[in-house]
Design a protein around this motif. Structure first.
Motif, short mmCIF file in Angstrom:
data_model
loop_
_atom_site.label_atom_id
_atom_site.label_comp_id
_atom_site.label_asym_id
_atom_site.label_seq_id
_atom_site.Cartn_x
_atom_site.Cartn_y
_atom_site.Cartn_z
N UNK A 1 0.83 -1.21 0.00
CA UNK A 1 0.00 0.00 0.00
C UNK A 1 0.86 1.26 0.00
N UNK A 2 1.93 1.22 0.77
CA UNK A 2 2.83 2.37 0.81
C UNK A 2 3.36 2.67 -0.58
N UNK A 3 3.81 1.66 -1.29
CA UNK A 3 4.32 1.85 -2.65
C UNK A 3 3.20 2.25 -3.60
N UNK A 4 2.04 1.65 -3.40
CA UNK A 4 0.89 1.93 -4.27
C UNK A 4 0.42 3.37 -4.13
N UNK A 5 0.40 3.87 -2.91
CA UNK A 5 -0.15 5.20 -2.66
C UNK A 5 0.84 6.32 -2.93
N UNK A 6 2.13 5.99 -2.96
CA UNK A 6 3.12 7.04 -3.23
C UNK A 6 2.89 7.65 -4.60
N UNK B 1 -5.42 14.45 -3.97
CA UNK B 1 -6.56 13.77 -4.58
C UNK B 1 -7.17 12.72 -3.66
N UNK B 2 -6.48 12.39 -2.60
CA UNK B 2 -7.01 11.41 -1.66
C UNK B 2 -7.61 12.07 -0.43
N UNK B 3 -6.85 13.00 0.15
CA UNK B 3 -7.29 13.68 1.36
C UNK B 3 -6.73 15.10 1.33
N UNK B 4 -7.47 16.04 0.75
CA UNK B 4 -6.97 17.39 0.54
C UNK B 4 -6.53 18.12 1.81
N UNK B 5 -7.04 17.71 2.96
CA UNK B 5 -6.70 18.41 4.20
C UNK B 5 -5.36 18.01 4.78
N UNK B 6 -4.78 16.92 4.32
CA UNK B 6 -3.52 16.44 4.90
C UNK B 6 -2.32 17.11 4.23
N UNK C 1 -0.72 5.83 6.27
CA UNK C 1 -1.04 5.02 5.10
C UNK C 1 -2.44 4.40 5.25
N UNK C 2 -2.75 3.91 6.45
CA UNK C 2 -4.07 3.35 6.70
C UNK C 2 -5.17 4.37 6.50
N UNK C 3 -4.92 5.57 6.96
CA UNK C 3 -5.88 6.67 6.81
C UNK C 3 -6.08 6.98 5.32
N UNK C 4 -4.97 7.07 4.59
CA UNK C 4 -5.05 7.42 3.17
C UNK C 4 -5.71 6.32 2.35
N UNK C 5 -5.51 5.07 2.74
CA UNK C 5 -6.14 3.98 1.99
C UNK C 5 -7.65 4.07 2.10
N UNK C 6 -8.15 4.33 3.30
CA UNK C 6 -9.60 4.49 3.43
C UNK C 6 -10.08 5.70 2.65
N UNK C 7 -9.28 6.78 2.65
CA UNK C 7 -9.64 7.97 1.88
C UNK C 7 -9.75 7.65 0.39
N UNK C 8 -8.84 6.78 -0.08
CA UNK C 8 -8.90 6.36 -1.49
C UNK C 8 -10.22 5.68 -1.80
N UNK C 9 -10.64 4.75 -0.93
CA UNK C 9 -11.88 4.04 -1.18
C UNK C 9 -13.09 4.95 -1.03
N UNK C 10 -13.04 5.88 -0.11
CA UNK C 10 -14.14 6.83 0.02
C UNK C 10 -14.21 7.73 -1.22
N UNK C 11 -13.06 8.10 -1.75
CA UNK C 11 -13.04 8.93 -2.95
C UNK C 11 -13.62 8.17 -4.13
N UNK D 1 -13.93 5.36 9.92
CA UNK D 1 -13.32 6.69 10.04
C UNK D 1 -12.58 6.84 11.36
N UNK D 2 -12.96 6.07 12.37
CA UNK D 2 -12.32 6.13 13.69
C UNK D 2 -11.15 5.15 13.80
N UNK D 3 -11.17 4.07 13.01
CA UNK D 3 -10.14 3.04 13.21
C UNK D 3 -9.22 2.87 12.00
N UNK D 4 -9.38 3.72 10.97
CA UNK D 4 -8.58 3.51 9.75
C UNK D 4 -7.08 3.56 10.02
#
Length: 259
Positions: free
Chosen positions: A73-78, A153-158, A204-214, A233-236
């Protein structure tokens, strides 16, 4: 939650976290577009069966699979961090498998940590606090100093400044925690490194969930917790952080200079 960690037996806590995991699986079904109740219940049943299987197979196998997944996931999301759009469609089958990889190892790992003699409850609370501090540090630093987007594109606030803020506040917390757990020598440095790696993978866990929500075009995983989104959203962050930390902690336990 603190009371449950300290006063419930490991078996009872396993049931509590299993319920939370099942609720997360229900929300995940929505994110991967399993809309019919029949199929959603079937998915939950398979997740529950996987929890039971993970209980009886060697923990190391579960953690190694999880480590491979989260590094992938780390490599995928980079790469998408730098993209202007997200174009790869995620099939229901892919999404279903990913749900297993996210939820099952985290549940198994946290139960193992809680079962550790003497320090189990303390180490679980320490880990939860580490991730809560990371989230708070990232939010405050990002709000005050943030301008360089981490993954627009995944989480604009981060922002990257938020990441640095999380690492700084967690470094201080880790230094203090080494005294509480009486680490010294190699373990002192390795524990600090493990803690910081855990923080990074929590992002990375947070961003992965953001990807699926997007991809699912939703803001929250559900409205189960009014004003706070859903369970996911609480445990990502914890879904990635807990297996990473547990695997590293197992390695730490094998060093012989514990004092």
């Amino acid at each position: 939650m603190i009371g449950a960690i300290y006063f419930l037996s490991t078996q009872t806590l396993a049931l509590v976290f299993a319920i939370i995991t099942i609720m997360g699986a229900w929300e995940w079904g929505g994110l991967i577009k399993i809309y019919t109740a029949k199929n959603r219940y079937l998915y939950i049943a398979l997740i529950l069966l996987s929890l039971l299987i993970s209980w009886i197979i060697p923990l190391q196998w579960v953690l190694i699979i999880s480590i491979i997944w989260w590094n992938f996931c780390l490599l995928l999301l980079i790469k998408p961090f730098q993209k202007k759009s997200i174009s790869h469609p995620i099939s229901k089958m892919e999404g279903s498998v990913i749900g297993f990889l996210i939820l099952v190892p985290a549940w198994r790992a946290i139960i193992y940590l809680h079962s550790l003699p003497t320090i189990g409850s303390n180490i679980v609370l320490f880990l939860f606090a580490l991730i809560w501090l990371a989230d708070s540090g990232a939010y405050m630093a990002g709000r005050k100093f943030g301008h360089t987007k981490l993954a627009p594109m995944l989480s604009p606030g981060k922002t990257w400044e938020g990441v640095y803020g999380a690492l700084i506040i967690c470094s201080l917390y880790l230094v203090v925690s080494t005294q509480f757990f009486e680490f010294s020598g190699k373990k002192w440095w390795l524990f600090i490194a493990l803690g910081l790696a855990t923080v990074l993978f929590s992002i990375v866990g947070d961003l992965l969930e953001s990807l699926f929500k997007r991809v699912a075009a939703v803001k929250d995983s559900s409205s189960l917790l009014p004003g706070h989104g859903g369970i996911l959203d609480r445990i990502d962050s914890l879904t990635a952080a807990v297996p990473i930390f547990t695997f590293g902690f197992l390695l730490l336990e094998r060093l012989d200079d514990w004092s």
